[in-house]
Write a protein that holds these residues in place. Structure first.
Motif, PDB file in Angstrom:
ATOM      1  N   SER A 135      35.509  29.252  41.329  1.00  0.00           N
ATOM      2  CA  SER A 135      36.567  29.387  41.205  1.00  0.00           C
ATOM      3  C   SER A 135      36.885  27.630  42.115  1.00  0.00           C
ATOM      4  CB  SER A 135      37.411  29.958  42.502  1.00  0.00           C
ATOM      5  OG  SER A 135      37.750  30.997  41.698  1.00  0.00           O
TER       6      SER A 135
ATOM      7  N   THR B 252      42.250  30.924  42.851  1.00  0.00           N
ATOM      8  CA  THR B 252      41.003  31.232  42.581  1.00  0.00           C
ATOM      9  C   THR B 252      41.155  31.167  40.694  1.00  0.00           C
ATOM     10  OG1 THR B 252      41.341  33.717  42.169  1.00  0.00           O
ATOM     11  CG2 THR B 252      40.809  32.349  43.828  1.00  0.00           C
ATOM     12  N   LEU B 253      40.563  31.392  39.760  1.00  0.00           N
ATOM     13  CA  LEU B 253      40.126  31.246  38.715  1.00  0.00           C
ATOM     14  C   LEU B 253      40.851  32.534  37.392  1.00  0.00           C
ATOM     15  CD1 LEU B 253      38.835  29.623  35.544  1.00  0.00           C
ATOM     16  CD2 LEU B 253      37.050  31.712  36.102  1.00  0.00           C
TER      17      LEU B 253
END
Ligand SMILES: Cc1cc2nc3c(=O)[nH]c(=O)nc-3n(C[C@H](O)[C@H](O)[C@H](O)COP(=O)(O)OP(=O)(O)OC[C@H]3O[C@@H](n4cnc5c(N)ncnc54)[C@H](O)[C@@H]3O)c2cc1C
Length: 405
Positions: free
Chosen positions: A56, A65-66
């Motif tokens: 991330s 975040t991812l």
């Protein structure tokens, strides 16, 4: 008028730093092509070695975040250590992060940066649009750009410089490996980049040999379910050293220079990802050698002369050689840094010496990402290093910013 801070670079480190500066209300101008290293200088079809938890880009606010991106984009969640991230997903994540948090990004190159000598201080920047402007502080986040390393023993076969159309290229010059279908290819190196480039080229129809220095140098990590349970978890696996380097990079700066440079090269160094082993072993030949002595093109094709472990030399010929020999930080290669900065920058083995808050010996000039690894440890070579670096850099810069009005 308050002068802005200039952030040079729009990869994970530049974007994360810019988001943190903006989060503190600091005026910022951000330059670069978003995620270009990932889009143009890594092979298509590549999978990330880092796990979802370590991939991330750090932001000052929640929701970026991812995993947040995957949810927003309707991509099946990448959560556990066994989930593997396609590079295309990671590029899309970086571009989404940029649009959400750094929308004012300017897709231009910074041609030069130098100290202003006139009253008021600061830095003068020139853009390739021709614009000149003054910045209060500058953050260099130019990552891998211009730092590809070609060892001297391979340079002999690359008289006009490495290029995919010539006898020798660097792995950073490849995105589409199908050009080598039906060809004999040598990949030099033993890191993840070498091993994955070899597999992707072989899967695209090339006959591939990896040439690696040292016995047992071609090796793969253990899958998550085989890692020792009694050691602390880190984004890179279970080990005390990885845990300390990931979460406690502060004391790193105080280690002797020799130890720091060694750790940057060796920790988290050459080792293939656990999920690559099967694909590699079924498609790629390996020559582990004492060292590569030279490369030449005397019979029209590139050939390596290698010294084997028995002391005998051998010639390995191919249609093309890819040097997957990594990146070296070298301030000399950062040609946009003007003479007024170079003469004042304290340097150790080509890398800037950084103090608290990632500031260099020139007040107001900061470095983050790869060029900061010699000061803050190998974690700065990876996306998860943004979690430590960006808030600290922004905090330091904000304090200096308010001190100067
Ligand atoms: C093959 C390969 C695989 C990798 N896999 C992983 C992985 O799985 N996980 C992981 O965490 N890390 C991985 N890495 C490391 C990763 O590349 C870095 O962690 C990350 O890209 C560093 O981000 P950065 O922002 O510092 O630089 P970069 O991503 O290199 O971005 C550099 C930015 O600088 C800009 N720029 C450069 N010069 C100028 C200029 N003069 N003016 C304006 N802009 C400029 C560029 O346009 C670009 O936006 C991998 C690296 C390679 C080579």
């Amino acid at each position: 008028m308050i002068q802005p801070v200039a952030v040079i670079g729009a990869g994970p480190f530049g974007l994360s730093t810019a988001a943190h500066l903006r989060g503190r209300g600091i005026p910022v101008r951000v330059f670069g092509e978003p995620m270009v290293s990932w889009r143009d200088h890594m092979p298509a079809g590549m999978l990330l070695k880092s796990t979802p938890a370590a991939s991330s880009i750090d932001a000052p606010q929640r929701g970026h975040t991812l995993v947040d991106y995957c949810e927003a984009a309707g991509i099946p969640r990448l959560v556990t250590d066994e989930d593997i991230i396609p590079v295309e997903t990671f590029i899309a994540y970086g571009e989404w992060f940029q649009q959400e948090l750094v929308p004012e990004l300017e897709r231009v190159r910074v041609v030069s940066v130098d100290r202003r000598t006139s009253a008021g201080g600061g830095f003068e920047l020139k853009l390739d649009s021709g614009e000149l402007f003054t910045a209060r502080a500058v953050v260099v986040a130019t990552g891998l750009s211009g730092l590809a390393h070609l060892p001297s023993e391979l340079a002999g076969a690359a008289a006009d410089g490495p290029t995919p159309k010539g006898p020798v290229s660097h792995s950073s010059q490849h995105h589409d490996l199908t050009r080598y279908a039906g060809k004999e290819l040598i990949v030099v190196g033993a890191g993840q980049s070498a091993l994955e480039t070899a597999v992707l080229a072989a899967e695209a129809g090339a006959r591939v040999r990896v040439v690696a220095r040292g016995r047992g140098s071609v090796a793969f990590g253990e899958p998550p379910w085989r890692q020792p349970r009694l050691r602390p978890e880190s984004p890179f696996g279970r080990a005390w050293s990885l845990w300390a380097l990931s979460y406690y990079p502060h004391p790193y700066r105080r280690l002797p220079a020799q130890v720091r440079h060694h750790l940057v090269r060796r920790v988290l160094g050459p080792l293939g990802a656990w999920w690559l082993r099967e694909r590699f072993e079924s498609t790629v030949r390996v020559s582990e050698v004492e060292r590569v002595l030279r490369a030449d093109t005397s019979d029209g094709h590139p050939a390596l002369t290698v010294l084997g472990h028995t002391g005998r030399t051998e010639h390995l010929a191919a249609d093309h050689v890819i040097a997957a020999t990594g990146y070296r930080v070298d301030l000399a290669a950062m040609d946009f840094l003007g003479p007024g900065l170079r003469t004042r920058l304290a340097v150790s083995r080509g890398t800037p010496k950084l103090g608290v808050g990632y500031v260099s010996s020139v007040p107001g000039l900061y470095f983050t990402g790869l060029p900061s690894a010699a000061s803050y440890g190998p974690v700065m070579r990876f996306v998860c290093g943004t979690e430590f670096a960006s808030p600290r850099l922004a905090k330091h810069l904000a304090a200096a910013h308010s001190a100067h009005g």
